[in-house]
Design an enzyme around this catalytic site. Sequence first.
Site, short mmCIF file in Angstrom:
data_model
loop_
_atom_site.label_atom_id
_atom_site.label_comp_id
_atom_site.label_asym_id
_atom_site.label_seq_id
_atom_site.Cartn_x
_atom_site.Cartn_y
_atom_site.Cartn_z
N CYS A 1 -1.57 49.14 38.84
CA CYS A 1 -1.32 50.53 38.46
C CYS A 1 -1.55 50.81 36.97
O CYS A 1 -2.04 51.90 36.63
CB CYS A 1 0.06 50.97 38.91
N ARG B 1 -5.06 40.30 27.09
CA ARG B 1 -5.71 39.65 28.22
C ARG B 1 -4.65 39.04 29.15
O ARG B 1 -4.82 37.94 29.68
CB ARG B 1 -6.73 38.60 27.76
N SER B 2 -3.57 39.77 29.34
CA SER B 2 -2.53 39.32 30.25
C SER B 2 -3.04 39.39 31.69
O SER B 2 -3.96 40.16 32.00
CB SER B 2 -1.27 40.20 30.11
#
Length: 301
Positions: A142, A175-176
């Site tokens: 989401c 960049r999780s």
Amino acid sequence: MPAEVLDPSDLAETFRAQIRAEVAALPEPLTLAGFRVEGDGPTQTYAEYTRRGCEKVGIRFDQRVLPAEEVERAVHEAGSDPSVHGIFLYYPILGLAQDRWLREIVDPRKDVEGLHSFWSRCLYENRRYIDAERTKRAVLPCTPLAVLKLLEASGITDVGAVEPLAGLKACVFNRSEIVGQPLAAMMANDGAEVISFDVEGPLAYVPSRGNGSYEVRGTSVDRATALAEADVVVTGVPSRDFPLVRAEEIKPGATCINFSTLRNYDEDIVRTAGVFVPRIGPMTVTMALRNAVRLHHNRQG
């Protein structure tokens, strides 16, 4: 000319109107179960935003505040409960590694956040449908989806095209596994060339023209070069040590979006940016509710 500051609340209300109409047409009310651990803090705030969002579209929100060690059992039970149509987890719950496992025990048919590995495979393989007849749409995580919808609203994308971001360059700071990595992949799937930064250095997400996929490559591009060339800059660094992105660093007219809980841009960014989105929270919740309706339609066939 100063940047247009885009309010995510306005766009969220447009989507909420569509969701309200779809929910009202369903033969049964939808229930979203949210799980968080005891205590105050950001998760409590996020859960409250979810409650308000559900209320605005006619979805019932069942918030369950539990000791951390009880969440896994409760999520299993919600997955098999036909009266629960969607599941939302508010992290952190058990810690990074264990929370990754919790994401996997959510029934993907009820995963409104789009974080289960089933949905991740669809995303990274650029599969937009989950059935051969192309009647059941895949859901996307989401928060990255909220970013893409805000890019559409900024006017920078070619809406309706096979690759709506083709020809654009993007720079993403984060960049999780939950946001930054899927966002870079989604933008590359849509045709953008993306330079992704995190503490381990930069990576390039390069579209493979014509086959709807992308490649991830090592790159020596530095922050200064990436920002100077980027048509889109997206930041999500939850650290006060992050050097704020300044007006003189970015390409004139760039679209700049911040999804961090902290401010990642200098106040002067509006001098150079074309569009500036300082927060995306209302859109994240709204995209989760949009996913809930899509998942319900998928289950009903």
